[in-house]
Write an enzyme that holds these catalytic residues in place. Structure first.
Site, PDB file in Angstrom:
ATOM      1  N   ALA A 150      30.107  14.514 -47.696  1.00 20.43           N
ATOM      2  CA  ALA A 150      30.977  13.295 -47.475  1.00 20.43           C
ATOM      3  C   ALA A 150      30.619  13.305 -45.859  1.00 20.43           C
ATOM      4  O   ALA A 150      30.641  11.850 -45.453  1.00 20.43           O
ATOM      5  CB  ALA A 150      32.636  13.822 -47.498  1.00 20.43           C
ATOM      6  N   GLU A 151      30.581  14.144 -45.044  1.00 15.93           N
ATOM      7  CA  GLU A 151      30.290  14.078 -43.549  1.00 15.93           C
ATOM      8  C   GLU A 151      29.131  13.194 -43.409  1.00 15.93           C
ATOM      9  O   GLU A 151      29.030  12.356 -42.573  1.00 15.93           O
ATOM     10  CB  GLU A 151      30.254  15.092 -42.785  1.00 15.93           C
ATOM     11  CG  GLU A 151      30.452  15.032 -41.243  1.00 15.93           C
ATOM     12  CD  GLU A 151      31.047  15.885 -40.414  1.00 15.93           C
ATOM     13  OE1 GLU A 151      31.078  15.690 -39.215  1.00 15.93           O
ATOM     14  OE2 GLU A 151      31.941  16.976 -40.975  1.00 15.93           O
ATOM     15  N   THR A 152      27.982  13.591 -44.101  1.00 13.97           N
ATOM     16  CA  THR A 152      26.805  13.059 -43.925  1.00 13.97           C
ATOM     17  C   THR A 152      26.731  11.438 -44.152  1.00 13.97           C
ATOM     18  O   THR A 152      26.319  10.561 -43.415  1.00 13.97           O
ATOM     19  CB  THR A 152      25.567  13.565 -45.119  1.00 13.97           C
ATOM     20  OG1 THR A 152      25.764  15.196 -44.716  1.00 13.97           O
ATOM     21  CG2 THR A 152      24.240  13.024 -45.012  1.00 13.97           C
ATOM     22  N   SER A 181      28.903   9.675 -41.504  1.00 16.32           N
ATOM     23  CA  SER A 181      28.412   9.697 -40.444  1.00 16.32           C
ATOM     24  C   SER A 181      27.162   8.525 -40.497  1.00 16.32           C
ATOM     25  O   SER A 181      27.083   8.064 -39.344  1.00 16.32           O
ATOM     26  CB  SER A 181      27.691  10.976 -40.031  1.00 16.32           C
ATOM     27  OG  SER A 181      28.821  12.005 -39.813  1.00 16.32           O
TER      28      SER A 181
END
Length: 157
Positions: free
Chosen positions: A74-76, A79
């Site tokens: 998710a953060e990848t 971002s």
């Protein structure tokens, strides 16, 4: 799992970042952590980022997909979307990530799709929906990134 996938970028993104001499698929990836977890970003644009990750190798002791692995995916993706929204004069820094885990996954690939909730001058927020191979929702996440000013030369190493 050693197969390479290519990230698809819209032409306006390729044009916008062309003068920096970057390998965009490598730059807009999960870096070393993503490599260890076999995260693949397959589609990247400010309005939609798609990526996959195998469940195998990213499980907790009960054999289920680790919640932290879902958070990495998710953060990848959020971002990457934030960086593409900010463009070459901004750098995205995650300031808030939350994940709700709906069901477990024991095998196969999970796919994450990040779409913007808010794209402003100083912050960007993305919702990331992670599903299993049957299309069932495994996790819903939200990432907010702060967009900080930077000089394009920062990318030249």
């Amino acid at each position: 799992m050693g197969e390479q996938s290519t990230t698809t970028f819209p032409q306006e993104i390729l044009d916008q970042w062309a003068g920096l001499g970057l390998d965009l698929p490598s730059f807009f990836s999960a870096g070393h952590l993503g490599e260890r977890m076999s995260v693949q970003v397959t589609e990247a644009a400010p309005d939609r980022v798609v990526g996959t990750m195998p469940v195998e190798g990213n499980t907790q002791p009960y054999g289920l997909l680790h919640g932290g692995a879902s958070a990495v995916l998710a953060e990848t993706l959020g971002s990457v979307g934030s960086m593409l929204h900010g463009g070459p004069t901004k750098i995205a820094v995650g300031v808030d990530l939350n994940c709700t885990h709906h069901r477990g996954a024991r095998s196969g690939l999970v796919t994450g799709v990040a779409t913007p909730v808010h794209r402003g001058r100083s912050t960007a927020t993305y919702e990331i929906v992670i599903t299993d191979e049957q299309g069932k929702r495994v996790c819903t996440a939200r990432l907010t990134c702060m967009l900080r000013d930077t000089e394009p030369d920062v990318y030249r190493g």
